[in-house]
Write an enzyme that holds these catalytic residues in place. Structure first.
Site, PDB file in Angstrom:
ATOM      1  N   ASP A  91      19.184  22.983  20.933  1.00 41.92           N
ATOM      2  CA  ASP A  91      18.347  23.924  20.763  1.00 41.92           C
ATOM      3  C   ASP A  91      18.270  24.791  21.780  1.00 41.92           C
ATOM      4  O   ASP A  91      17.774  25.842  21.805  1.00 41.92           O
ATOM      5  CB  ASP A  91      16.889  23.512  20.037  1.00 41.92           C
ATOM      6  CG  ASP A  91      16.222  22.497  21.126  1.00 41.92           C
ATOM      7  OD1 ASP A  91      17.025  21.345  21.253  1.00 41.92           O
ATOM      8  OD2 ASP A  91      15.218  22.573  21.352  1.00 41.92           O
ATOM      9  N   TYR A  94      20.652  23.379  31.920  1.00 42.07           N
ATOM     10  CA  TYR A  94      20.996  22.692  30.821  1.00 42.07           C
ATOM     11  C   TYR A  94      21.566  23.491  29.707  1.00 42.07           C
ATOM     12  O   TYR A  94      22.697  23.459  29.226  1.00 42.07           O
ATOM     13  CB  TYR A  94      20.053  21.765  30.535  1.00 42.07           C
ATOM     14  CG  TYR A  94      20.255  21.034  29.326  1.00 42.07           C
ATOM     15  CD1 TYR A  94      21.408  19.915  29.239  1.00 42.07           C
ATOM     16  CD2 TYR A  94      19.653  21.291  28.031  1.00 42.07           C
ATOM     17  CE1 TYR A  94      21.752  19.274  28.090  1.00 42.07           C
ATOM     18  CE2 TYR A  94      19.823  20.372  26.895  1.00 42.07           C
ATOM     19  CZ  TYR A  94      21.072  19.563  26.954  1.00 42.07           C
ATOM     20  OH  TYR A  94      21.183  18.891  25.736  1.00 42.07           O
ATOM     21  N   THR A 127      22.380  15.137  30.309  1.00 44.17           N
ATOM     22  CA  THR A 127      21.167  15.664  29.350  1.00 44.17           C
ATOM     23  C   THR A 127      19.697  15.501  30.366  1.00 44.17           C
ATOM     24  O   THR A 127      18.777  15.789  29.552  1.00 44.17           O
ATOM     25  CB  THR A 127      21.060  14.612  28.206  1.00 44.17           C
ATOM     26  OG1 THR A 127      20.821  13.349  28.646  1.00 44.17           O
ATOM     27  CG2 THR A 127      22.007  14.902  27.125  1.00 44.17           C
TER      28      THR A 127
END
Length: 292
Positions: free
Chosen positions: A106, A129, A66
């Site tokens: 998202d 990412y 992340t």
């Protein structure tokens, strides 16, 4: 008869830690928590051993790379965890008849939508990412169409590193801070997302008919900018720090951020009968925990 096992990957992350807290409220299940050391999701052999040993009824994948900005230079590692790892888990779940819940983001969208993103909106990630997470979704659906994928956004909690904790620290240290006001979305309290997933699992355990594979969106209710979020934190902490709004161009980052990432959550609410709290109510709970 032995209890159904829930295998949780990435158990040291924000959502994983919230599932640890929540596990005490679900004594009907046996939880197996794994992390990058005990079960790296991109190591097929290790994953197979874990599934063979525990034969989980459910697997909740909280494992993810992340570090959004670092992903721009650590592409290989990001792909290994966010794409290849998801493929390996999805395949193992299919093999062992394990119900799979996978968390996405998202960031698979380009941030140009005029309205909240529905699950079938066209994707178009703007950073590495996002590309790796989108690939993970695609592999998951390809390998195991019976999976439940939940896209979420702006995750925070009383655990780990996140926006809320950073803001609280900065507001204590500085007389004024600047926060971007042209990126719009809604935050997600990791405890709420964990509760949502456990509701899906518990209901499915009562009746298999309650399992509805597919793509879903989850974040807290509301529509705010990061600046609004910071102001909310300031109000709840009683800070005297001045919060100034700035445009994103004044705060450049290695990875491009979507300017609009609001998710339409009506599908998950209707399908699984999920009640989603308003963002400020959840923020209030988290701040209270952090203030001790």
């Amino acid at each position: 008869m032995s209890q159904p096992v829930i295998l949780v990957t990435g158990a040291n992350g924000q959502v994983g830690q919230e599932l640890r807290v929540l596990s005490a409220s679900y004594p009907a299940f046996t939880f197996v928590f794994t992390d990058a050391d005990s079960m790296p999701v991109n190591k097929e052999e290790v994953v197979q051993q874990m599934f063979a040993a525990h034969r989980p009824a459910y697997c909740i994948n909280c494992a993810a790379y992340t570090a959004v900005d670092k992903a721009e230079t650590e592409q290989e590692l990001a792909f290994a965890v966010n794409a290849e790892g998801v493929r390996i888990l999805a395949a193992a779940c299919k093999n062992y008849n394990t119900r799979f819940i996978h968390i996405s983001t998202d960031y698979v969208f380009n941030g140009q939508s005029p309205t909240p993103y529905k699950e079938d909106a066209p994707t178009g990630p703007e950073n590495v990412y996002g590309v790796t997470k989108l690939k993970g979704e695609q592999l998951c659906r390809e390998v195991n169409p019976e999976s439940v994928i939940i896209r979420t956004a702006w995750v925070y909690s009383s655990f780990g590193k996140n926006f809320v904790k950073t803001m609280m620290k900065l507001m204590q240290e500085r007389p004024a801070i600047s926060v971007v006001n042209d990126q719009v979305g809604a935050p997600t309290y990791a405890a709420d997302l964990a509760a949502c997933m456990m509701q899906i699992v518990a209901n499915t355990n009562t009746s298999a008919a309650n399992w509805h594979p597919g793509m879903y969106h989850y974040s807290n209710q509301g529509r705010i900018s990061w600046f609004d979020f910071a102001v909310g934190i300031k109000e709840l902490t009683g800070s005297t720090c001045t919060v100034n709004p700035i445009p994103s161009k004044q705060f450049p980052t290695p990875a491009k951020r979507p300017s609009f990432s609001l998710l339409d959550t009506s599908k998950i609410r209707q399908t699984f009968n999920i009640a989603i709290p308003e963002w400020k109510e959840s923020l209030k709970k988290c701040v209270a925990l952090l203030k001790g």
